[in-house]
Design an enzyme around this catalytic site. Structure first.
Site, mmCIF file in Angstrom:
data_model
loop_
_atom_site.group_PDB
_atom_site.id
_atom_site.type_symbol
_atom_site.label_atom_id
_atom_site.label_comp_id
_atom_site.label_asym_id
_atom_site.label_seq_id
_atom_site.Cartn_x
_atom_site.Cartn_y
_atom_site.Cartn_z
ATOM 1 N N GLY A 153 0.832 -1.198 0.000
ATOM 2 C CA GLY A 153 0.000 0.000 0.000
ATOM 3 C C GLY A 153 0.866 1.247 0.000
ATOM 4 O O GLY A 153 1.950 1.264 0.572
ATOM 5 N N CYS A 154 0.377 2.294 -0.645
ATOM 6 C CA CYS A 154 1.206 3.493 -0.822
ATOM 7 C C CYS A 154 1.528 4.173 0.502
ATOM 8 O O CYS A 154 2.683 4.545 0.759
ATOM 9 C CB CYS A 154 0.531 4.464 -1.792
ATOM 10 S SG CYS A 154 -1.159 4.903 -1.364
ATOM 11 N N ASN A 155 0.532 4.329 1.366
ATOM 12 C CA ASN A 155 0.805 4.929 2.665
ATOM 13 C C ASN A 155 1.722 4.041 3.500
ATOM 14 O O ASN A 155 2.551 4.528 4.272
ATOM 15 C CB ASN A 155 -0.506 5.138 3.436
ATOM 16 C CG ASN A 155 -1.447 6.098 2.743
ATOM 17 O OD1 ASN A 155 -1.057 7.194 2.384
ATOM 18 N ND2 ASN A 155 -2.686 5.672 2.523
ATOM 19 N N VAL A 156 1.545 2.749 3.343
ATOM 20 C CA VAL A 156 2.367 1.790 4.086
ATOM 21 C C VAL A 156 3.835 1.966 3.733
ATOM 22 O O VAL A 156 4.706 1.978 4.605
ATOM 23 C CB VAL A 156 1.917 0.356 3.752
ATOM 24 C CG1 VAL A 156 2.813 -0.643 4.473
ATOM 25 C CG2 VAL A 156 0.454 0.160 4.124
ATOM 26 N N ALA A 158 5.312 4.607 2.658
ATOM 27 C CA ALA A 158 5.839 5.873 3.177
ATOM 28 C C ALA A 158 6.140 5.774 4.670
ATOM 29 O O ALA A 158 7.196 6.215 5.137
ATOM 30 C CB ALA A 158 4.848 7.004 2.902
#
Lengths: 351, 351, 351, 351
Positions: A153-156, A158
């Site tokens: 996941g993209c937020n993950v 980051a």
């Protein structure tokens, strides 16, 4: 004599943002031939009518996403709704490299899946974050030769890239982490929804999934356990801000007892000094999302707030590149035995 | 045996937007070795402190812009204040390819220069818009082997590429043109000015240089004369809108008498069908700036408004790429005898 | 003894942008009591769930838009889909002041209506642009005592207010006008549509309805004829730019023969010197949309481009205020015999 | 007979954002007559050339900020650089109400001042946050009749209003607070600086003052001690996001032991149920900055993340209104014995 082998890659979800970004990156990948571009409701359309920025592919016709249209490629990139990838992958056979940009196969723990997604778990696949600081095997070893990859996941990505050096080295505590993210609108996908309209999003900051409900929470916790945390808890709040792309993740952790602040910087430096796509900035320079726009780059900075007893890290990345499509291609390179950095830009498009 | 020849390129103005974009594009040019990166007030600084998005060059040190630091390169890109390039070029010798991103050498007519710039004319150089529809010689012939190139103004490129097919073919009138442009803030450069602050520009549209005073006007008129117009007049109004990059130029011209509207589209199609960097979109699809972001692409559309008796064209491009840095590199390729498209991306970074 | 009479106002379309703005302005109108707030699909909802910025009304319940819920008010503001207002107005009776923010009753000419809207004409109502420079009667005289008012289109107001002084005075030609507009996203309404998503609109300019198809064209032409033009033609191109509110209309017209440029400024000054809501800026200062944000103000500037033979005007206004809701309330004041400026802010919210 | 008394108000810093917003609000304050508008470098200019949105004041001339130009008013609003207000106030005499929008007199503790500002402390003034939950006296009692008021820092107001109910009631711990803020660009003031340019800020999130260095930290801690905290520590990270106005402050605190989550909401509800300018939103609705744009409103929401053991609060306000100018006028009303809400809008300008 020179002989150049290409792999063929099919891309599903070609009319969406993730699929479009995979295609954009693949157009400059020297070892790839783009095969079928597929979607559901936009099947039959000219690709350029959905992705006018993909000039060299604009005249391609989108075909329907089916096992048949995806078959026969060396690599298949899936950007499907939750729950669809397991069935598609089953039909593609074990030799096809399947890269799933969706969430279905990211979590190892079926209970965590059920709690946050509310459905049955589809099983976990090798996790496409090569920089995850696992050992025996390293994450790169896990990905080498893999034929199924769950793209993070993209937020993950980051949050994990920002805080993992300290967790792995034990210089920060993984319990009582707090992450607040500024997130661009492309992260919410391309489906038309009222709260994602331009008139609603311009000139304002908008929190969502506040209070521990976001589905990326168990994935972050899983990553931090994988790098050595025994006890993890995370307060996680994403906020939409008026930008098309980018995630700026501010994550703070309590400094572990008796850790010299000078040690903290050394730990982060050591973690990323050899990473091609993750860079610790020089002291005092803070990451911005635009510096990573279009690039498979994550920029990281860390500071110790001795007054508050917390380490503060900021990680910036492009949610569609290092957060999705670039991670997929980086994992593809590793899985296929290609040089990991092949075809992946590191220079952002700024300003 | 394989032998790869590289040219060395020095870039002045390396801490500004134009210089930064030249450097970004050069990092993926296969035939270029980046030499000196130079500037004035930022000399001595780490490049990464000014251009944090240029990861692979971040640890370079900016050196002062002097004839000595620029000397010894095959190619020198100048992004200097008005009036400085002639002197620098004189010191670089006739065999060095000098690409001037500034305005000094764009205009052929000294009177037009003096009227709009208020100083003495420095003489004209071959004009770096390969798609300019001149004949005998073509613009590409003019650029082949050139050692001095004047890179066009960014707004000029957008208006010229939008309207020139009709002017060259005589299907529109070049007198009484009206252009209104939506322009991103990077076009105004990087020097800190009150009216260019984020708080001033966010959420608003801001006209400037209204009423026939913009310095790009004589350059556009010169281009249209070069493609065959006998009488040219242009009302030109740029407006700053809240985007970092991009120009959307809406240009209208009176339809010439007795021209069948169907002819208009054919004329534009014929003009750009073989152009690698200029694309006429399918009928009904209108250009957006984001579709060209980061790419050396100009997107064009044309429609006939029979009610108003006018042809309307819209051209979108990235002011820093096709409007500046990409035009410089495209011209460099032609001047050096490299394939024109070498190292230049055509896919935009969108959304 | 002091006795204060209030009028009751019902607002339909209360969950949309136009309806929300009418409500916002009415909260500070000293002579109004807000009655029913109505809508279709959001009936039954708390108003604050759709309009969280309207704090003092947040706990109101939206009721369904019907003749019954609208009945019994002195004033009814309609923000309905095309074609609905005539039937509703018929049920409200002739003594109720009905302000229609939609297009149904703006055009006088049934043929123009049919050409641009494709349906049967519902008949014209007094036109709610008090500053329209008609004579015998003036537009204010037309509105005094009116019980049906057609509120102008937002783009129409911007173009008309920008150019009408010159047309009325005969110092510019009304044939061959060219208007290009930078338009904020709230002008497109609140219904979720793919091309209006934040991810699509951030960082880019987007033209639409290019080539003479926009429905505001006949309305502008009608206005200019009303102020004295005999021959009108208009090339009209709107472009969406990344702002929530605002219209910046750049309109150019050919200077009439033998008109001294100095006369032009005098004509514009004379036109607006006494207008409470339209201001000609001091020479050299150009309007920006943010300066009108939230205010019932139109800012105008004019310049003569002698080289091009054209007069250039720029008009900035807030599409939701002077372009819609403010125009409705200004017209209401006139119709009811209240001071025209009652309850209408003239200070913009900037930056 | 009706007699209306007005107070005269002088505004320094009239060409800046804070001064401009004070003026905007005062134009609709029924009991105020705006006196001198003063500044330094822009003295002699027409106010409208700096504040084109302030139509009704546009023709005022800015005079120089001196004790003489400020003298003779009932109220003086100061928006001066750090260190200047004490000397000016000394010359204004004890009967003049002086509202200082700067930081000089906010902190009570000279040591905290010196640590964060590096100069000598100028002494503390009554603190202009009427909603601060102090007792014996209440903050409103402190402000009643005051003739010197220190207006709070904008970020301070957002964090304090978000978290203070839980601190005052003891349901959260004030040690180990974490705040991350999305902040609009007007908060950085109007002076031209490179990193605040539109081209730098559009499309990106930018952290600053990371790691415990921001000057608003001791002020927040002081507020929380004032409402009852014994031990306070705060990790505070502001991030610039692409909006002109607004602060969205996400603040998390550890839930105190043995506190029932249901109690938390009751505590926040009780705190703000009677506040005219602070609103706890209905459960599940989260604040956005645009909903407070132009209004003296703070919107608050709270949730308990039981998994993480933290309470999460979000507070949105307009940095120039409730964060500065509105707070000043609200304090002025209290100091002068006017109704607290006089002249202050509660409806935001949205979208």
């Amino acid at each position: 004599m020179f002989m150049h082998m290409s792999v063929t890659v099919a891309v599903s979800g070609a009319s969406g943002y993730a699929g479009g970004e995979v295609l954009r990156l693949l157009t400059s990948h020297p070892d790839v031939e783009i095969g079928a571009v597929t979607a559901f409701s936009s099947a039959g359309d000219r690709l350029g009518s959905h992705q006018p920025h993909l000039r060299s592919l604009a005249d391609r016709t989108i075909v329907e996403t089916t096992a048949a249209t995806l078959a026969g490629h060396d690599v298949v990139v899936l950007a499907l709704p939750h729950g669809a990838s397991a069935a598609v992958a089953a039909e593609l056979g074990p030799d096809t490299l399947v890269l799933d940009c969706g969430a279905d196969h990211r979590l190892v723990d079926p209970a965590a899946w059920s709690q946050f997604y509310g459905t049955d778990h589809a099983g976990s696949w090798p996790y496409g974050l090569p920089e995850l600081m696992t050992a025996n095997p390293t994450q790169r070893q896990t990905l080498a030769g893999a034929r199924r990859v769950a793209v993070p996941g993209c937020n993950v990505a980051a949050v994990t890239l920002g805080i993992q050096p300290g967790v792995a080295a034990g210089v920060v505590q993984a319990r009582d982490l707090v992450s607040v993210l500024a997130v661009g609108y492309s992260g919410a996908g391309r489906a038309a929804k009222s709260h994602l309209m331009a008139a609603e999003g311009l000139g304002t900051a908008v929190p969502y999934a506040v209070g521990g409900t976001h589905r990326h929470i168990p994935e972050i916790e899983q990553n931090l356990r994988a790098v050595g945390a025994t006890e993890v808890s995370l307060s996680f709040t994403p906020t939409l801000v008026p930008m098309a792309r980018g995630i700026l993740a501010t994550t703070t952790a309590r400094l572990a007892p008796d850790v010299d602040p000078a040690t903290v910087r050394q730990v982060w430096e050591a973690a990323y000094v050899d990473e091609p796509f993750v860079q610790l900035l020089p002291a005092g320079q803070w990451p911005t999302t635009v510096a990573t726009q279009g690039a498979n780059t994550a920029l990281v900075q860390v500071a110790v707030d001795e007054r508050a007893g917390r380490v503060v890290t900021v990680c910036a990345l492009d949610n569609l590149v290092k957060g999705t499509a670039g991670a997929a291609i980086q994992s593809m390179n590793l899985a296929l035995g290609l040089p990991e950095t092949t075809g992946l830009p590191v220079e952002g498009v700024a300003p």
